[in-house]
Scaffold this motif. Structure first.
Motif, mmCIF file in Angstrom:
data_model
loop_
_atom_site.group_PDB
_atom_site.id
_atom_site.type_symbol
_atom_site.label_atom_id
_atom_site.label_comp_id
_atom_site.label_asym_id
_atom_site.label_seq_id
_atom_site.Cartn_x
_atom_site.Cartn_y
_atom_site.Cartn_z
ATOM 1 N N LEU A 5 1.069 -1.047 0.089
ATOM 2 C CA LEU A 5 -0.022 0.187 0.117
ATOM 3 C C LEU A 5 0.825 1.270 -0.151
ATOM 4 N N GLY A 6 2.003 1.241 0.883
ATOM 5 C CA GLY A 6 2.892 2.470 0.814
ATOM 6 C C GLY A 6 3.458 2.665 -0.660
ATOM 7 N N GLU A 7 3.937 1.653 -1.453
ATOM 8 C CA GLU A 7 4.515 1.618 -2.429
ATOM 9 C C GLU A 7 3.449 2.341 -3.605
ATOM 10 N N GLN A 8 2.322 1.982 -3.334
ATOM 11 C CA GLN A 8 1.212 2.313 -4.280
ATOM 12 C C GLN A 8 1.028 3.962 -4.018
ATOM 13 N N GLN A 9 1.182 4.261 -2.778
ATOM 14 C CA GLN A 9 0.981 5.807 -2.154
ATOM 15 C C GLN A 9 2.125 6.486 -2.886
ATOM 16 N N MET A 10 3.280 5.898 -2.956
ATOM 17 C CA MET A 10 4.868 6.586 -3.369
ATOM 18 C C MET A 10 4.567 6.593 -4.781
ATOM 19 N N TRP A 11 3.919 5.796 -5.544
ATOM 20 C CA TRP A 11 3.795 5.922 -6.972
ATOM 21 C C TRP A 11 2.825 7.098 -7.255
ATOM 22 N N GLU A 12 1.728 7.115 -6.729
ATOM 23 C CA GLU A 12 0.898 8.185 -6.660
ATOM 24 C C GLU A 12 1.728 9.440 -6.568
ATOM 25 N N ALA A 13 2.464 9.780 -5.585
ATOM 26 C CA ALA A 13 3.205 10.808 -5.137
ATOM 27 C C ALA A 13 4.263 11.257 -6.509
ATOM 28 N N SER A 16 2.538 12.525 -9.334
ATOM 29 C CA SER A 16 2.218 13.993 -9.146
ATOM 30 C C SER A 16 3.524 14.827 -9.270
ATOM 31 N N ALA A 21 9.791 10.756 -4.109
ATOM 32 C CA ALA A 21 9.209 9.431 -4.153
ATOM 33 C C ALA A 21 9.691 8.612 -5.381
ATOM 34 N N VAL A 68 -1.667 3.079 -11.534
ATOM 35 C CA VAL A 68 -0.798 2.583 -10.459
ATOM 36 C C VAL A 68 -0.872 1.017 -10.280
#
Length: 184
Positions: A5-13, A16, A21, A68
């Protein structure tokens, strides 16, 4: 290590435009990409690193259009494999440019069949490598384990094995070369 989950949030960052990230994603996966790239075909380290950097350059350029991925590592390894195979084919047939179909496939999300095939190939390759490593001398096995499983640098390996740094590099290099020869 960062969870899925953290990697996916990092991917989203990263998508952006967050360069930190992007750098973190690179650092988390570059070693695995290098190992996988070197295991695919007998090529130079420079070629594999060029392909890795090509993948990350394309990721940055296309970040806003990417989805993602469910599994970031899988996505990066598949992208690397496609890039390596494409460049190797291109060397064989220099006159053929990358078609739009090839280009789209390079960045497409892998299917469940791709996941299965990838995992099966990876398992078979890992099993073969384990069996081949068992055939190396105990000293070579220890050097490889320290270098690739424990991520030690050659100075640390040399200290643990009571040899000089160059001997540690030679020991690892010869073991890897022997494995490559056996795998061909």
């Amino acid at each position: 290590m960062i969870g899925q989950l953290g990697e996916q949030q990092m991917w989203e960052a990263f998508q952006s435009g967050d360069e930190e990230a992007y750098t973190t994603i690179y650092r988390l996966h570059v070693k695995a990409m290098y190992r996988y790239g070197m295991s695919l075909v007998p090529v130079s380290e420079a070629f594999v690193f060029d392909c890795i950097h090509d993948v990350f350059t394309e990721l940055w350029l296309k970040r806003k259009r990417l989805t993602v991925p469910d599994n970031v590592r899988f996505y990066l390894l598949k992208s690397l494999k496609v890039r390596i195979l494409h460049l190797l084919k291109r060397k064989e047939r220099v006159h053929l440019p990358l078609s739009e179909e090839d280009y789209d496939e390079l960045w497409s999300e892998p299917s469940s069949v791709d996941h299965f095939v990838f995992n099966e190939e990876l398992y078979n390759r890992q099993d073969l490598v384990r069996k081949l490593i068992d055939q190396l001398s105990p000293r070579q096995q220890e050097a490889l384990r320290l270098r690739y499983e424990e991520n030690m640098d050659y100075g640390e390996i040399a200290s643990l094995l009571s040899i000089n740094r160059q001997s540690a590099q030679n020991l690892v290099f010869r073991a890897v070369e022997k494995l490559r020869t056996w795998m061909l």
